[in-house]
Design an enzyme around this catalytic site. Structure first.
Site, PDB file in Angstrom:
ATOM      1  CB  CYS A  63      -0.782  -0.044   1.264  1.00 47.56           C
ATOM      2  SG  CYS A  63      -2.120  -1.326   1.421  1.00 47.56           S
TER       3      CYS A  63
ATOM      4  CG  HIS B   5      -3.264   3.398   2.330  1.00 45.82           C
ATOM      5  ND1 HIS B   5      -3.608   2.932   1.261  1.00 45.82           N
ATOM      6  CD2 HIS B   5      -3.104   2.073   3.523  1.00 45.82           C
ATOM      7  CE1 HIS B   5      -4.124   1.670   1.422  1.00 45.82           C
ATOM      8  NE2 HIS B   5      -3.440   1.149   2.478  1.00 45.82           N
TER       9      HIS B   5
ATOM     10  CG  ASN C 202      -6.425  -0.957   2.091  1.00 45.25           C
ATOM     11  OD1 ASN C 202      -5.787  -0.829   0.968  1.00 45.25           O
ATOM     12  ND2 ASN C 202      -5.893  -1.295   2.918  1.00 45.25           N
TER      13      ASN C 202
HETATM   14  N1  COA Z   1     -17.406  -8.787  10.824  1.00 41.55           N
HETATM   15  C1  COA Z   1     -18.001  -8.990  12.166  1.00 41.55           C
HETATM   16  N2  COA Z   1     -17.332  -9.497  13.098  1.00 41.55           N
HETATM   17  C2  COA Z   1     -15.821  -9.296  12.813  1.00 41.55           C
HETATM   18  C3  COA Z   1     -15.342  -9.074  11.581  1.00 41.55           C
HETATM   19  C4  COA Z   1     -16.259  -8.838  10.434  1.00 41.55           C
HETATM   20  N3  COA Z   1     -15.995  -8.615   9.390  1.00 41.55           N
HETATM   21  N4  COA Z   1     -14.070  -9.071  11.375  1.00 41.55           N
HETATM   22  C5  COA Z   1     -13.730  -9.667  12.629  1.00 41.55           C
HETATM   23  N5  COA Z   1     -14.664  -9.689  13.455  1.00 41.55           N
HETATM   24  C6  COA Z   1     -14.804 -10.093  14.839  1.00 41.55           C
HETATM   25  C7  COA Z   1     -13.775 -10.805  15.223  1.00 41.55           C
HETATM   26  O1  COA Z   1     -13.738 -12.176  14.906  1.00 41.55           O
HETATM   27  C8  COA Z   1     -13.804 -10.662  16.848  1.00 41.55           C
HETATM   28  O2  COA Z   1     -14.642 -11.463  17.337  1.00 41.55           O
HETATM   29  P1  COA Z   1     -14.356 -12.274  18.729  1.00 41.55           P
HETATM   30  O3  COA Z   1     -14.186 -11.112  19.808  1.00 41.55           O
HETATM   31  O4  COA Z   1     -15.515 -13.032  19.080  1.00 41.55           O
HETATM   32  O5  COA Z   1     -12.963 -12.970  18.762  1.00 41.55           O
HETATM   33  C9  COA Z   1     -14.285  -9.440  16.889  1.00 41.55           C
HETATM   34  O6  COA Z   1     -14.857  -8.773  15.591  1.00 41.55           O
HETATM   35  C10 COA Z   1     -13.057  -8.194  17.101  1.00 41.55           C
HETATM   36  O7  COA Z   1     -11.880  -8.477  16.300  1.00 41.55           O
HETATM   37  P2  COA Z   1     -10.957  -7.567  16.155  1.00 41.55           P
HETATM   38  O8  COA Z   1      -9.800  -8.045  15.135  1.00 41.55           O
HETATM   39  O9  COA Z   1     -10.332  -7.298  17.484  1.00 41.55           O
HETATM   40  O10 COA Z   1     -11.475  -6.113  15.801  1.00 41.55           O
HETATM   41  P3  COA Z   1     -10.819  -4.810  15.567  1.00 41.55           P
HETATM   42  O11 COA Z   1     -11.606  -3.968  16.416  1.00 41.55           O
HETATM   43  O12 COA Z   1      -9.403  -4.706  15.659  1.00 41.55           O
HETATM   44  O13 COA Z   1     -11.181  -4.250  14.140  1.00 41.55           O
HETATM   45  C11 COA Z   1     -10.006  -4.478  11.920  1.00 41.55           C
HETATM   46  C12 COA Z   1     -10.605  -5.296  13.038  1.00 41.55           C
HETATM   47  C13 COA Z   1      -9.416  -5.284  10.826  1.00 41.55           C
HETATM   48  C14 COA Z   1     -10.996  -3.501  11.353  1.00 41.55           C
HETATM   49  C15 COA Z   1      -8.790  -3.511  12.299  1.00 41.55           C
HETATM   50  O14 COA Z   1      -7.900  -4.249  13.550  1.00 41.55           O
HETATM   51  C16 COA Z   1      -8.043  -2.672  11.617  1.00 41.55           C
HETATM   52  O15 COA Z   1      -8.500  -1.755  10.897  1.00 41.55           O
HETATM   53  N6  COA Z   1      -6.813  -3.019  11.609  1.00 41.55           N
HETATM   54  C17 COA Z   1      -6.122  -2.432  10.386  1.00 41.55           C
HETATM   55  C18 COA Z   1      -6.187  -3.175   9.113  1.00 41.55           C
HETATM   56  C19 COA Z   1      -5.582  -2.559   8.091  1.00 41.55           C
HETATM   57  O16 COA Z   1      -5.399  -1.336   7.766  1.00 41.55           O
HETATM   58  N7  COA Z   1      -5.085  -3.366   6.976  1.00 41.55           N
HETATM   59  C20 COA Z   1      -4.426  -2.696   5.767  1.00 41.55           C
HETATM   60  C21 COA Z   1      -2.947  -2.378   6.048  1.00 41.55           C
HETATM   61  S1  COA Z   1      -2.531  -1.469   4.483  1.00 41.55           S
END
Ligand code: COA
Length: 320
Positions: A111, A247, A277
């Site tokens: 990215c 980004h 993204n």
């Molecule tokens: N829908 C519903 N629930 C979801 C889900 C979805 N699409 N994706 C994950 N969950 C669930 C998980 O399984 C977890 O459940 P659990 O508590 O029963 O285990 C819960 O939601 C929390 O998951 P978590 O990973 O802690 O969520 P989060 O608040 O960290 O959000 C992201 C997840 C991916 C949105 C966040 O971590 C993020 O944005 N990270 C950066 C990713 C990014 O930018 N990547 C590209 C970089 S270039």
């Protein structure tokens, strides 16, 4: 001598996939995705490959810049999802454009790719080796995504963005880029394991794998840090900047960057609600949107910044 972006273009596949569409494939909801990421829909390629999307974006950028294909000296395509291992996607774009006088190659910086590409062509232009460049960020991440993994499949979309960059007295003031390979495993995709005739191993194609929380922590620290670093390098103040074009991974990351930089969120345009993204395409796609909407005026000071797998990061500060 520096270089300036003199034209932009972009391409997004026609197929819109909404959060509700995804909730029919994996256990998720519009509410969860919007509240965690700001993404409402994304474009998914049905037929278009990376080189096609890159070529369409490049054509529009050249038209916007008013340059002829024979003016292009160098084509850099930033992508992690080239259609083939070889030839390089940039060479396919070169052939499709008929840019016979250009040299063309790809770079992989996920990215951050567009920023890395911009830095590469800016360096060539500053040293006088080339005068006019095409920098393209294009990715077809939907082919790397595990469509059964709700933790990743809701985040990404396909698309391309391009810029024509030319030697100029004003334009890019400073650029920074960096990488930390020790964090590589937090966002990765195994492309091809070492299978060959002699070891008997079967080549394996992997899916995108991400530790979302670690990536989030990395981004909210690194993005404002590299923005501050690029401004310091240009001897510029954060207040001078009209737009921070970051980004488009997640609106919470953009919000956190705005807060750490003590700047109003209005200075941080966003379009991840419509595209998700799009990896290397995200910064030039947003830049093109602002350009097409007439929001960029000559002399405006802009910061562009990206972060991504590697881990990698990069930023540029420029006068439009
Ligand atoms: N829908 C519903 N629930 C979801 C889900 C979805 N699409 N994706 C994950 N969950 C669930 C998980 O399984 C977890 O459940 P659990 O508590 O029963 O285990 C819960 O939601 C929390 O998951 P978590 O990973 O802690 O969520 P989060 O608040 O960290 O959000 C992201 C997840 C991916 C949105 C966040 O971590 C993020 O944005 N990270 C950066 C990713 C990014 O930018 N990547 C590209 C970089 S270039």
């Amino acid at each position: 001598m520096t270089s300036k972006i003199i034209g932009t273009g972009s391409y997004a596949p026609a197929q819109i996939v909404t959060n509700d569409d995804l909730s029919k494939i994996v256990e998720t909801s519009d509410e969860w995705i919007v509240s965690r990421t700001g993404i409402r829909e994304r474009r998914i390629s049905l037929e278009e490959g990376t080189s096609y999307m890159a070529t369409e974006a490049a054509k529009k950028a050249m038209e916007n810049a008013g340059v002829h294909v024979d003016d292009i000296d160098i084509i850099v395509l930033a992508t992690t999802t080239a259609d083939n291992c070889c030839p390089a996607g940039a060479c396919e774009v070169q052939a499709a454009l008929g840019a016979e006088k250009a040299v063309a190659f790809d770079i992989i910086a996920a990215c951050s790719g567009f920023l890395f590409g911009l830095n590469v062509v800016n360096s060539f232009i500053q040293t006088g080796i080339y005068r006019t460049a095409l920098v393209i960020g294009a990715d077809h991440l939907s082919k790397l995504v595990d469509w059964t993994d709700r933790g990743t499949c809701v985040l990404f979309g396909d698309g391309a963005g391009a810029a024509v960059v030319q030697a100029s007295e004003t334009g890019i003031r400073h650029m920074v880029m960096g990488s930390d390979g020790s964090k590589g495993s937090i966002l990765s995709c195994v492309a091809r394991t070492g299978g060959n005739h002699f070891n008997g191993n079967v080549p394996e194609l992997g899916y995108l794998h991400m530790n979302g929380q670690e990536v989030f922590k990395f981004a909210v620290k690194k993005v404002p840090e590299c923005v501050s670093q690029v401004l310091a390098g240009a001897n510029m103040d954060v207040e001078e900047i009209k737009y921070f074009i970051l980004h488009q991974a997640n609106y919470r990351i953009v919000e956190a960057a705005a807060k750490r930089l003590r700047q109003p969120l209005e200075k941080f345009p966003m379009n991840m609600d419509r595209y998700g993204n799009t990896s290397a395409a995200s910064v030039p796609l947003l830049l093109d949107e602002l350009n097409q909407e007439g929001k960029l005026k000559q002399g405006d000071k802009l910061v562009l910044a990206g972060f991504g797998a590697g881990m990698t990061w990069g930023a540029a500060v420029m006068e439009w």
